[in-house]
Design an enzyme around this catalytic site. Sequence first.
Site, PDB file in Angstrom:
ATOM      1  N   ARG A 107       0.843  -1.199   0.000  1.00  0.00           N
ATOM      2  CA  ARG A 107       0.000   0.000   0.000  1.00  0.00           C
ATOM      3  C   ARG A 107       0.877   1.246   0.000  1.00  0.00           C
ATOM      4  O   ARG A 107       0.548   2.261  -0.600  1.00  0.00           O
ATOM      5  CB  ARG A 107      -0.907   0.012   1.226  1.00  0.00           C
ATOM      6  CG  ARG A 107      -2.221  -0.706   1.095  1.00  0.00           C
ATOM      7  CD  ARG A 107      -2.079  -2.167   0.691  1.00  0.00           C
ATOM      8  NE  ARG A 107      -3.341  -2.876   0.648  1.00  0.00           N
ATOM      9  CZ  ARG A 107      -3.837  -3.590   1.670  1.00  0.00           C
ATOM     10  NH1 ARG A 107      -3.148  -3.727   2.790  1.00  0.00           N
ATOM     11  NH2 ARG A 107      -4.993  -4.196   1.542  1.00  0.00           N
ATOM     12  N   ASP A 163       0.043  -6.758  -2.919  1.00  0.00           N
ATOM     13  CA  ASP A 163      -1.363  -6.621  -2.531  1.00  0.00           C
ATOM     14  C   ASP A 163      -2.118  -6.104  -3.741  1.00  0.00           C
ATOM     15  O   ASP A 163      -1.543  -5.973  -4.837  1.00  0.00           O
ATOM     16  CB  ASP A 163      -1.503  -5.697  -1.304  1.00  0.00           C
ATOM     17  CG  ASP A 163      -2.651  -6.154  -0.407  1.00  0.00           C
ATOM     18  OD1 ASP A 163      -3.789  -6.221  -0.905  1.00  0.00           O
ATOM     19  OD2 ASP A 163      -2.406  -6.469   0.772  1.00  0.00           O
ATOM     20  N   HIS A 180      -6.372 -10.525  -3.041  1.00  0.00           N
ATOM     21  CA  HIS A 180      -5.482  -9.355  -2.977  1.00  0.00           C
ATOM     22  C   HIS A 180      -4.526  -9.290  -4.175  1.00  0.00           C
ATOM     23  O   HIS A 180      -3.378  -8.859  -4.036  1.00  0.00           O
ATOM     24  CB  HIS A 180      -4.670  -9.380  -1.675  1.00  0.00           C
ATOM     25  CG  HIS A 180      -5.498  -9.050  -0.459  1.00  0.00           C
ATOM     26  ND1 HIS A 180      -5.774  -7.764  -0.086  1.00  0.00           N
ATOM     27  CD2 HIS A 180      -6.118  -9.840   0.449  1.00  0.00           C
ATOM     28  CE1 HIS A 180      -6.515  -7.777   1.017  1.00  0.00           C
ATOM     29  NE2 HIS A 180      -6.753  -9.028   1.357  1.00  0.00           N
ATOM     30  N   GLU A 197      -8.827 -13.180   3.097  1.00  0.00           N
ATOM     31  CA  GLU A 197      -9.879 -12.349   2.524  1.00  0.00           C
ATOM     32  C   GLU A 197     -10.167 -12.622   1.046  1.00  0.00           C
ATOM     33  O   GLU A 197     -10.379 -11.684   0.277  1.00  0.00           O
ATOM     34  CB  GLU A 197      -9.521 -10.859   2.698  1.00  0.00           C
ATOM     35  CG  GLU A 197      -9.486 -10.431   4.144  1.00  0.00           C
ATOM     36  CD  GLU A 197      -9.198  -8.946   4.296  1.00  0.00           C
ATOM     37  OE1 GLU A 197      -9.914  -8.293   5.057  1.00  0.00           O
ATOM     38  OE2 GLU A 197      -8.238  -8.443   3.667  1.00  0.00           O
TER      39      GLU A 197
HETATM   40  C1  ACM Z   1      -5.439  -9.164   6.937  1.00  0.00           C
HETATM   41  O1  ACM Z   1      -5.498  -8.237   7.754  1.00  0.00           O
HETATM   42  N1  ACM Z   1      -6.210  -9.139   5.866  1.00  0.00           N
HETATM   43  C2  ACM Z   1      -4.552 -10.285   7.114  1.00  0.00           C
END
Ligand code: ACM
Length: 645
Positions: A291, A320, A390, A455
Amino acid sequence: MTEQCKTTDVPEEVRFHLDCRWEASVEDPAGRLVFELWNIGSAPVEGFRLAFTTLRFVERDPAADNAQLVDRRGYFHHVVPLGPLHLAPGEVWRFSLGGITGEPQHRGEGIASAYLTLSSGERLAVAVGDLRRQATDARLACGDAGTVPFALIPWPAEVALVPSDRLPGYLVPVDGTGADELSAVSTVTALFRRLFPIEPAPFSLMALPGDRQLRFVADPALGRECYRLDFQETEILVTATDAAGRQYALTALAQLLRGARAGDGFRFPASGHISDYPRFPWRGCHLDTARRFFAIGDLARFLDCLAYHRLNVFHWHLTDDEAWRLEIRDYPDLTATGSVRGPEAAIPPQLGDGANPGGGFYNHADVRALVGHATRLNIEIVPEIDVPGHSTAMLAALPGLVDPDELVGAYASVQGFANNALNPAIDLTWEILGAVFDDLVALFPSPYLHVGGDEVAHGAWLASPLAKKMMADLGIGDAVALQSHFMRRVQTMLAQRGRRLAGWNEVGNGDGVQPEATLLTVWQKATIGAGLVRRGYDIVMAPAEAYYLDIARSADWNEVGMSWAGVTSVEQAYAYEVGRDIPEELLPRLKGVQACIWTELIDSRSHFNHLVFPRLAAVAEAGWTPSAEKDWLRFQKLCRFCPAL
Ligand code: ACM
């Protein structure tokens, strides 16, 4: 990061250490500089020249003793030994130069920098110490250090110390100390000089009256990373068996001396002992460099901060949705396209970006330099490539990874990135992952490679005809099972390369991977950890509600940081107790603790420092200090000694 006054490089490997003292007399009030060049490496050296810079340059006849000054221009000097000199590991070359330009007024007017040139032309880095002079034996002022007057953080397992009202000069190894031990002293000296550049160094290799002497002792009965310090009348005994134990012993000594120099009631010990060992083998910190791009020198400094806290794992989040930061030799587009965000770039501006494109990535030379620095500080770097979710940056860089028939916008991640999962039904996915793992294995010695796994968006792959066909062929019923299948294949690829799989806790979903060969970073909720160890996984606890350092420190409107996991004050981070819900017999699977620093909102050094320190020290104390020895009042008093980026 902004607000940077000096771009640092990654410190190099150092095999020599140069110390210097100033000596004057009534006849020669400007005095002379007396030098000691120590060989702290493992190989002898001969036929070399020494270059150094000093503000107090040699003006006239240098009146050199045991050296010849062969060049001097401005502050730059070149000296050679008189005749052949063979300097074995642990040996010292002493020489002096007179005719210097006036009396030094401050500690920093000695050697500013130095290097050695071998007859082959090769140049080698030389660490330098403070300019020394006859030490003054100072009495310490009173002050309020709280319950304990010793500035140790994280707090050791066992402390039985009697405070002194005297301040030692420097801490100096006794004559005859071996090269490995001298090297450890030089390493920790350099660490403290980098972390606290305007403070005096803790150690010197050059003894003067008023110094305290260190004698190193090896005790094979001590375990890895353990150490003992015995404060005796004339010497301090430093006992350890490995490089990490030596480093931690010296770090504790340097912290004690820093505290005593700060005054306010903090003291150096007169007598007593410290007997110390870590609570957990894994004491980690993660940093999201996807990021936000951090210059490699900033990462080196961050590793210095970890070393100060006796943290021993750097979990390096390299990819990411917002960027891919690691050079992959066979796929240069991953960084050429995947590391840049901008209005016209494949990845649009994200949090904090404006109209100017920007980015950055780490090439292999950067990584090797950082891994070398980490190794010298006894830190293991665990790299993370975050797949299969991601992966927006990766998919933007390599469009061949996308199923052309998948409906765009069919699903999106919680962060709002549509269609961001790598597709296991596309052969190129596995070709590229193979190349990525090959480069990771070549660059990182860590037994673990972290592959993310967190996620993956609900509905991922279900709009991809290729993935649907694969599921039908393999009898896979849902997306969780498909992710499980994905991770099993990743685990096999890593095992073929001699590495173990680490991932976020979701990697355990569906139990596709082999639990006994998997380490999971528990982040979503602390309570998930106990279930995972029961299912046979090794875990590291990094629960968002306590150890996510990007989460705001309070609910105050004017506070900065993320809020999705509530707020975490320094006290809450400190108070969190890991492993309470894990049965005794399963505790060996709890490998340790870890802080996580996600950087979506962190766009300045001030912001970073405010969020990370001293909560990082709270996690470090949870990782190192036996829980019965934790003490919030003591910790609060000691936080002021924490470094910052
Ligand atoms: C995370 O905070 N998505 C590992």
